[in-house]
Design a protein around this motif. Sequence first.
Motif, mmCIF file in Angstrom:
data_model
loop_
_atom_site.group_PDB
_atom_site.id
_atom_site.type_symbol
_atom_site.label_atom_id
_atom_site.label_comp_id
_atom_site.label_asym_id
_atom_site.label_seq_id
_atom_site.Cartn_x
_atom_site.Cartn_y
_atom_site.Cartn_z
ATOM 1 N N GLY A 21 0.810 -1.208 0.000
ATOM 2 C CA GLY A 21 0.000 0.000 0.000
ATOM 3 C C GLY A 21 0.839 1.251 0.000
ATOM 4 N N ASN A 22 0.356 2.309 -0.595
ATOM 5 C CA ASN A 22 1.187 3.487 -0.607
ATOM 6 C C ASN A 22 0.433 4.791 -0.764
ATOM 7 N N PRO A 28 -5.022 2.300 5.171
ATOM 8 C CA PRO A 28 -4.739 2.484 6.594
ATOM 9 C C PRO A 28 -3.366 1.903 6.953
ATOM 10 N N PHE A 29 -2.577 2.665 7.672
ATOM 11 C CA PHE A 29 -1.252 2.228 8.088
ATOM 12 C C PHE A 29 -1.132 2.287 9.599
ATOM 13 N N VAL A 30 -0.133 1.574 10.109
ATOM 14 C CA VAL A 30 0.166 1.561 11.533
ATOM 15 C C VAL A 30 1.531 2.204 11.719
ATOM 16 N N ASN A 31 1.634 3.126 12.670
ATOM 17 C CA ASN A 31 2.896 3.815 12.954
ATOM 18 C C ASN A 31 3.598 3.110 14.113
ATOM 19 N N ASN A 34 7.913 5.727 14.149
ATOM 20 C CA ASN A 34 8.052 6.559 12.943
ATOM 21 C C ASN A 34 8.305 5.763 11.672
ATOM 22 N N VAL A 35 7.859 4.528 11.637
ATOM 23 C CA VAL A 35 7.871 3.714 10.426
ATOM 24 C C VAL A 35 6.436 3.253 10.207
ATOM 25 N N LEU A 36 5.930 3.438 8.984
ATOM 26 C CA LEU A 36 4.573 3.009 8.676
ATOM 27 C C LEU A 36 4.570 1.564 8.192
ATOM 28 N N LEU A 42 1.650 -6.161 8.695
ATOM 29 C CA LEU A 42 2.722 -5.365 9.288
ATOM 30 C C LEU A 42 3.993 -5.409 8.433
ATOM 31 N N LYS A 43 3.818 -5.155 7.150
ATOM 32 C CA LYS A 43 4.942 -5.039 6.225
ATOM 33 C C LYS A 43 5.302 -3.558 6.117
ATOM 34 N N PRO A 44 6.579 -3.195 6.222
ATOM 35 C CA PRO A 44 6.939 -1.778 6.191
ATOM 36 C C PRO A 44 6.621 -1.123 4.848
ATOM 37 N N ILE A 45 6.201 0.133 4.923
ATOM 38 C CA ILE A 45 5.900 0.938 3.740
ATOM 39 C C ILE A 45 7.169 1.702 3.375
ATOM 40 N N HIS A 46 7.664 1.502 2.170
ATOM 41 C CA HIS A 46 8.903 2.157 1.756
ATOM 42 C C HIS A 46 8.656 3.498 1.077
#
Length: 116
Positions: A21-22, A28-31, A34-36, A42-46
């Motif tokens: 997702g981007n 919807p993202f989880v912080n 300070n990493v979404l 729970l895969k990091p958003i780059h």
Amino acid sequence: MRSERPIYNFTQSPNGQDRTGNCADADPFVNVDNVLYNEQGLKPIHRIHYMNYSSADFARLCQGEDANINYKDIFLHYRFLKNPEQKPTQLVPPNSLTKATRKLQGIMGKFKRTIS
């Protein structure tokens, strides 16, 4: 340009572990520190795209105005990562006169484009 290679869009995957997702105003993202991360796996958003926000909104946010932007705290964290002393300490909402003036300017801009 066409390619014979198959293309796979991970954002459309039914498996939450694959989706990254981007789009800041759709997904919807989880912080976490300070990493979404995406909510499902729970895969990091780059990368995060703010395609439906204006550059003026970001300029106001960077100057300390509480702009209506999703994940603004994350944006400010990385925007001022190398110069944290320039990061606004407090976000102040625009006053009623400022809101009304911006609304009027938007209406006038649309009117001018319509009659041109």
